[in-house]
Design an enzyme around this catalytic site. Structure first.
Site, PDB file in Angstrom:
ATOM      1  N   CYS A  82       0.828  -1.205   0.000  1.00  0.00           N
ATOM      2  CA  CYS A  82       0.000   0.000   0.000  1.00  0.00           C
ATOM      3  C   CYS A  82       0.871   1.266   0.000  1.00  0.00           C
ATOM      4  O   CYS A  82       1.590   1.516  -0.943  1.00  0.00           O
ATOM      5  CB  CYS A  82      -0.998  -0.028   1.158  1.00  0.00           C
ATOM      6  N   HIS A 191      -3.971  -4.841  -0.151  1.00  0.00           N
ATOM      7  CA  HIS A 191      -3.583  -5.364   1.167  1.00  0.00           C
ATOM      8  C   HIS A 191      -3.676  -6.886   1.164  1.00  0.00           C
ATOM      9  O   HIS A 191      -4.773  -7.437   1.295  1.00  0.00           O
ATOM     10  CB  HIS A 191      -4.499  -4.804   2.253  1.00  0.00           C
ATOM     11  N   GLU A 193      -2.877  -8.863   3.506  1.00  0.00           N
ATOM     12  CA  GLU A 193      -3.329  -9.316   4.826  1.00  0.00           C
ATOM     13  C   GLU A 193      -4.834  -9.213   4.997  1.00  0.00           C
ATOM     14  O   GLU A 193      -5.399  -9.776   5.941  1.00  0.00           O
ATOM     15  CB  GLU A 193      -2.596  -8.543   5.933  1.00  0.00           C
TER      16      GLU A 193
END
Length: 213
Positions: A82, A191, A193
Site C-alpha cells: 500500500c 492489502h 493481509e
C-alpha cells in the site's frame, strides 16, 4: 529459523500484517521493528503503510530508516504494501508534492474526480473494496489465478516510468499499476493481509521466494 522484519515507522496495520505472515508460515520468526540492526539482519523485509505520504517520509527520516530501506532493498526479498509501495517511487503529488525513495522511477497520482464506470455510475475516492488483478509472470503469483480479487483502500496510484516495472494492473475505472517488481523487490497497492485466501497465498510465496525474478 528464517526471520522477517516488518518495518515499524508508526504507520500501518503492523500487527495484522505480522499475524498474516505468521499464519502463512508458522516456522518463520516475524519481528516488528524500527531498529536498523534488526531490519538489516532479517532474511526478508516487509515495508507496510497506510496514511499520508508526507507523514510517511517524515517518520522514515526521523527514525533514520531511509538509507536502511534502500540498503536492504538491494539484496533481500523485500515486499512493499500500500503506502509502502507508493513510497518506493520517485515522488507523490500528495500533500502538494513529496519526494519519495526513488527505488522505482515514477510518480504517484491522485485518482482524477469525478470518476464514472462504464454504466455512468459515480465511483468514490478512495477506491475501497475488492478488485480484479491482472498479473504478469512472476514467482509471487504462483498458485494465484489470473484476475483474482484483492482488497484495496487507496486514493493514489502509481505510474512507473518503465512498463517493465509494472507486474500487475487493476482498474478504477481505467487500468492502473497495482504491483511493481524489480530484482528482489516486489510491491503491491492492495492489502494481502486483508485479501483472504489469495492474500495468504501471496504471503506464502513471498516467504518462500529467494528474490530472483
Amino acid at each position: 529459523m528464517s526471520t522477517v522484519a516488518v518495518i515499524d515507522y508508526g504507520m500501518g496495520n503492523l500487527h495484522s500484517i505480522a499475524k498474516a505472515l505468521q499464519h502463512a508460515d508458522t516456522s518463520v520468526n516475524v519481528q516488528i521493528s524500527a531498529d536498523a540492526h534488526v531490519i538489516q539482519a532479517a532474511d526478508r523485509v516487509v515495508f507496510p503503510g497506510v496514511g499520508a505520504m508526507r507523514d510517511c517520509m517524515q517518520a522514515l527520516q526521523a527514525l533514520k530508516l531511509v538509507d536502511v530501506i534502500k540498503n536492504v532493498a538491494q539484496d533481500k526479498p523485500f515486499l512493499g504494501i500500500c503506502l509502502g509501495m507508493q513510497a518506493l517511487l520517485t515522488d507523490s503529488e500528495e500533500n502538494g508534492g513529496i519526494a519519495c525513495l526513488n527505488l522505482f522511477p515514477g510518480h504517484v497520482r491522485h485518482f482524477a474526480e469525478p470518476l464514472f464506470d462504464e454504466l455512468d455510475h459515480s465511483l468514490k475516492v478512495p477506491h475501497m473494496g475488492w478488485n480484479r488483478v491482472r498479473q504478469k509472470p512472476h514467482p509471487l503469483w504462483q498458485d494465484i489465478a489470473q484476475d483474482s480479487r484483492f482488497y484495496f483502500v487507496h486514493s493514489y496510484y502509481a505510474i512507473p516510468d518503465s512498463e517493465q516495472d509494472s507486474i500487475a494492473s487493476s482498474a478504477y475505472p481505467q487500468p492502473f499499476t497495482c504491483a511493481l517488481a524489480k530484482n528482489n523487490v516486489f510491491a503491491v497497492q492492495f492489502h494481502p493481509e486483508k485479501s483472504q485466501t489469495v492474500g495468504l497465498q501471496l504471503l506464502q510465496n513471498f516467504l518462500r521466494w529467494d528474490g530472483a525474478a
